[in-house]
Design a protein around this motif. Structure first.
Motif, mmCIF file in Angstrom:
data_model
loop_
_atom_site.group_PDB
_atom_site.id
_atom_site.type_symbol
_atom_site.label_atom_id
_atom_site.label_comp_id
_atom_site.label_asym_id
_atom_site.label_seq_id
_atom_site.Cartn_x
_atom_site.Cartn_y
_atom_site.Cartn_z
ATOM 1 N N GLN A 72 103.830 41.720 54.069
ATOM 2 C CA GLN A 72 105.025 40.891 54.142
ATOM 3 C C GLN A 72 106.211 41.685 54.675
ATOM 4 N N ILE A 73 107.131 40.945 55.280
ATOM 5 C CA ILE A 73 108.362 41.543 55.779
ATOM 6 C C ILE A 73 109.477 40.538 55.572
ATOM 7 N N GLY A 74 110.691 41.033 55.347
ATOM 8 C CA GLY A 74 111.793 40.115 55.130
ATOM 9 C C GLY A 74 113.106 40.838 54.983
ATOM 10 N N VAL A 75 114.094 40.098 54.505
ATOM 11 C CA VAL A 75 115.425 40.661 54.284
ATOM 12 C C VAL A 75 115.859 40.356 52.857
ATOM 13 N N GLN A 76 116.663 41.272 52.320
ATOM 14 C CA GLN A 76 117.145 41.151 50.945
ATOM 15 C C GLN A 76 118.632 41.450 50.917
ATOM 16 N N GLY A 77 119.385 40.583 50.242
ATOM 17 C CA GLY A 77 120.824 40.789 50.162
ATOM 18 C C GLY A 77 121.432 40.021 49.014
ATOM 19 N N GLU A 78 122.726 39.882 49.068
ATOM 20 C CA GLU A 78 123.441 39.214 47.986
ATOM 21 C C GLU A 78 123.064 37.744 47.860
ATOM 22 N N MET A 79 122.572 37.150 48.947
ATOM 23 C CA MET A 79 122.197 35.741 48.938
ATOM 24 C C MET A 79 120.744 35.515 48.518
ATOM 25 N N GLY A 80 120.014 36.602 48.222
ATOM 26 C CA GLY A 80 118.629 36.478 47.783
ATOM 27 C C GLY A 80 117.667 37.216 48.698
ATOM 28 N N THR A 81 116.374 36.854 48.609
ATOM 29 C CA THR A 81 115.324 37.525 49.362
ATOM 30 C C THR A 81 114.514 36.495 50.146
ATOM 31 N N LEU A 82 114.379 36.743 51.456
ATOM 32 C CA LEU A 82 113.606 35.873 52.343
ATOM 33 C C LEU A 82 112.450 36.680 52.907
ATOM 34 N N LEU A 83 111.198 36.177 52.758
ATOM 35 C CA LEU A 83 110.006 36.924 53.137
ATOM 36 C C LEU A 83 109.075 36.078 53.992
ATOM 37 N N TYR A 84 108.298 36.762 54.838
ATOM 38 C CA TYR A 84 107.222 36.112 55.594
ATOM 39 C C TYR A 84 105.983 37.001 55.553
ATOM 40 N N GLY A 85 104.805 36.362 55.457
ATOM 41 C CA GLY A 85 103.550 37.099 55.542
ATOM 42 C C GLY A 85 102.579 36.658 54.474
ATOM 43 N N GLN A 86 101.762 37.596 54.019
ATOM 44 C CA GLN A 86 100.836 37.357 52.917
ATOM 45 C C GLN A 86 101.437 37.971 51.666
ATOM 46 N N MET A 87 101.536 37.177 50.593
ATOM 47 C CA MET A 87 102.323 37.625 49.453
ATOM 48 C C MET A 87 101.872 36.944 48.161
ATOM 49 N N TRP A 88 102.322 37.502 47.049
ATOM 50 C CA TRP A 88 102.199 36.827 45.765
ATOM 51 C C TRP A 88 103.095 35.590 45.803
ATOM 52 N N LEU A 89 102.581 34.469 45.334
ATOM 53 C CA LEU A 89 103.302 33.208 45.456
ATOM 54 C C LEU A 89 104.264 32.980 44.285
ATOM 55 N N PRO A 90 105.368 32.286 44.529
ATOM 56 C CA PRO A 90 106.371 32.064 43.473
ATOM 57 C C PRO A 90 105.816 31.343 42.244
ATOM 58 N N TYR A 91 104.938 30.350 42.453
ATOM 59 C CA TYR A 91 104.424 29.611 41.300
ATOM 60 C C TYR A 91 103.612 30.530 40.394
ATOM 61 N N TYR A 92 102.751 31.375 40.977
ATOM 62 C CA TYR A 92 102.011 32.333 40.156
ATOM 63 C C TYR A 92 102.979 33.259 39.415
ATOM 64 N N ASN A 93 103.964 33.797 40.120
ATOM 65 C CA ASN A 93 104.900 34.742 39.504
ATOM 66 C C ASN A 93 105.623 34.138 38.311
ATOM 67 N N ALA A 94 106.008 32.866 38.427
ATOM 68 C CA ALA A 94 106.807 32.238 37.374
ATOM 69 C C ALA A 94 105.963 31.661 36.250
ATOM 70 N N ILE A 95 104.798 31.072 36.577
ATOM 71 C CA ILE A 95 104.039 30.307 35.592
ATOM 72 C C ILE A 95 102.816 31.064 35.064
ATOM 73 N N ALA A 96 102.016 31.659 35.934
ATOM 74 C CA ALA A 96 100.767 32.289 35.503
ATOM 75 C C ALA A 96 100.917 33.754 35.118
ATOM 76 N N ALA A 97 101.795 34.477 35.793
ATOM 77 C CA ALA A 97 101.921 35.919 35.531
ATOM 78 C C ALA A 97 102.287 36.268 34.090
ATOM 79 N N PRO A 98 103.115 35.482 33.386
ATOM 80 C CA PRO A 98 103.447 35.867 32.011
ATOM 81 C C PRO A 98 102.264 35.988 31.070
ATOM 82 N N VAL A 99 101.113 35.350 31.366
ATOM 83 C CA VAL A 99 99.930 35.477 30.509
ATOM 84 C C VAL A 99 98.811 36.259 31.189
ATOM 85 N N ASP A 100 99.064 36.772 32.394
ATOM 86 C CA ASP A 100 98.059 37.553 33.135
ATOM 87 C C ASP A 100 98.313 39.036 32.861
ATOM 88 N N MET A 101 97.870 39.504 31.692
ATOM 89 C CA MET A 101 98.272 40.823 31.212
ATOM 90 C C MET A 101 97.111 41.768 30.943
#
Length: 334
Positions: A105-134
């Motif tokens: 993945q590649i992108g930009v990060q700043g005060e307005m947030g983070t914008l990415l393109y490529g192959q990456m961990w998805l937001p839904y997994y990060n927010a919903i599934a990751a808290p119990v994937d331990m």
């Protein structure tokens, strides 16, 4: 050149451009993790898959993060991470053995947030599934309906706004029936508690959507988390299916004790996962776990993944109908 190779090449090329301009401002952080387990697998139905003992990789990987300041408050970032299936001596994910890139993945990060393109961990997994994937073994993370990572994805993560944040992703051809996939999540963090809600829109011929909520809370050395997911679909076989997970972890000295119970309809059904990690030093961890699934979800043939049936002539994934696993292994991070 296949799509995965193109993504990886794009990341490397993009990071090389600023390096040629002013290499002293380009930062690289190389990392890796070697994770191997010995497992004893006992399927409930051994007509097509016998019990076995063997060695399996537990998601070893190697990669780097890079960043380059474009201007004040705006940074170019990139990441490339490859899977290392040490048990099969191959550059591939041990579960999805057709995947030879974990993150590109590649992108930009700043005060307005983070914008990415490529192959990456998805937001839904990060927010919903990751808290119990331990957990530490190969069997961690299966008790969810969503995908972990996808390519050809554009994502945006907002900055933290007094504990509130949200994320969005659009993933080309990675939904059902090669339709585009859309995800939207929102999280709220206060003190030692995080609450999240998310939607994973797979579209396709059956208009499939996954909605989920999660909660996580830390009390000293005790960590508690749970999630709930529900599928909405025009397909009667999956419409209304639920996934419920409850996780607890407690750290005592160098040891962390873990327990998760889950009920995932049509993908594992009743699941029990118990484990302990021993942090020998900052880089070296020993782990032991017990995993049980009522129906087939994670159990495969020896060193196999989702592409391998139990018996190519007559057995299928559903023929085994669950089973149990005892596993012990080691993880070395560098």
């Amino acid at each position: 050149m296949n799509r995965k190779t193109l993504i990886a090449s794009s990341v490397a090329a993009a990071m090389a451009v600023p390096a040629a301009v002013q290499a002293s401002d380009l930062n690289f952080d190389f990392y890796g993790s070697a994770r191997v387990q010995v497992e004893s697998v006992r399927p409930d139905n051994r007509e097509h898959l016998d019990s076995y003992t063997g060695v399996r990789d537990a998601y070893s990987n190697i990669g780097f993060n890079a960043d380059y300041p474009l201007m004040e408050g705006l940074t170019l970032i990139g990441q490339l991470e490859l899977p290392l299936d040490l048990a099969n001596k191959a550059v591939q994910d041990p579960w999805d053995q057709e995947q030879d890139v974990r993150v590109a993945q590649i992108g930009v990060q700043g005060e307005m947030g983070t914008l990415l393109y490529g192959q990456m961990w998805l937001p839904y997994y990060n927010a919903i599934a990751a808290p119990v994937d331990m957990f530490s073994t190969y069997y961690s993370g299966f008790a969810t309906y969503t995908a972990f990572r996808q390519g050809d994805t554009v994502s945006y993560y907002s900055p933290d706004m007094s504990g509130l944040s949200f994320a969005f992703a659009w993933s080309e051809d990675n939904g059902d029936n090669d339709d585009n996939r859309v995800q939207l999540t929102g999280s709220y963090n206060f003190g030692d508690t995080t609450l999240a809600i998310g939607m994973d829109e797979l579209n396709g011929n059956d208009n499939t959507r996954i909605v989920g909520v999660s909660a996580a809370h830390a009390i000293g050395n005790l960590y508690l988390a749970g999630k709930f997911e529900r599928i909405s679909s025009d397909d009667d076989a999956t419409d209304g299916n639920n996934a419920v997970n409850v996780y607890a972890g407690y750290t005592l000295g160098k040891n962390t004790f873990k327990l998760m119970v889950a009920e995932v309809e049509n993908y594992g059904e009743s699941i029990v996962h118990v484990g302990v990690d021993h942090q020998f030093n900052p880089s070296l961890t020993f782990f032991a776990e017990y995993y049980f699934e009522q129906e087939t979800a994670a159990i495969t043939e020896k060193r196999g993944g989702r592409q391998q049936p139990y018996d190519s002539s007559e057995g299928t994934l559903g023929d085994v109908r669950g089973g149990q696993v005892f596993a012990a292994g080691v993880r070395f991070d560098f």
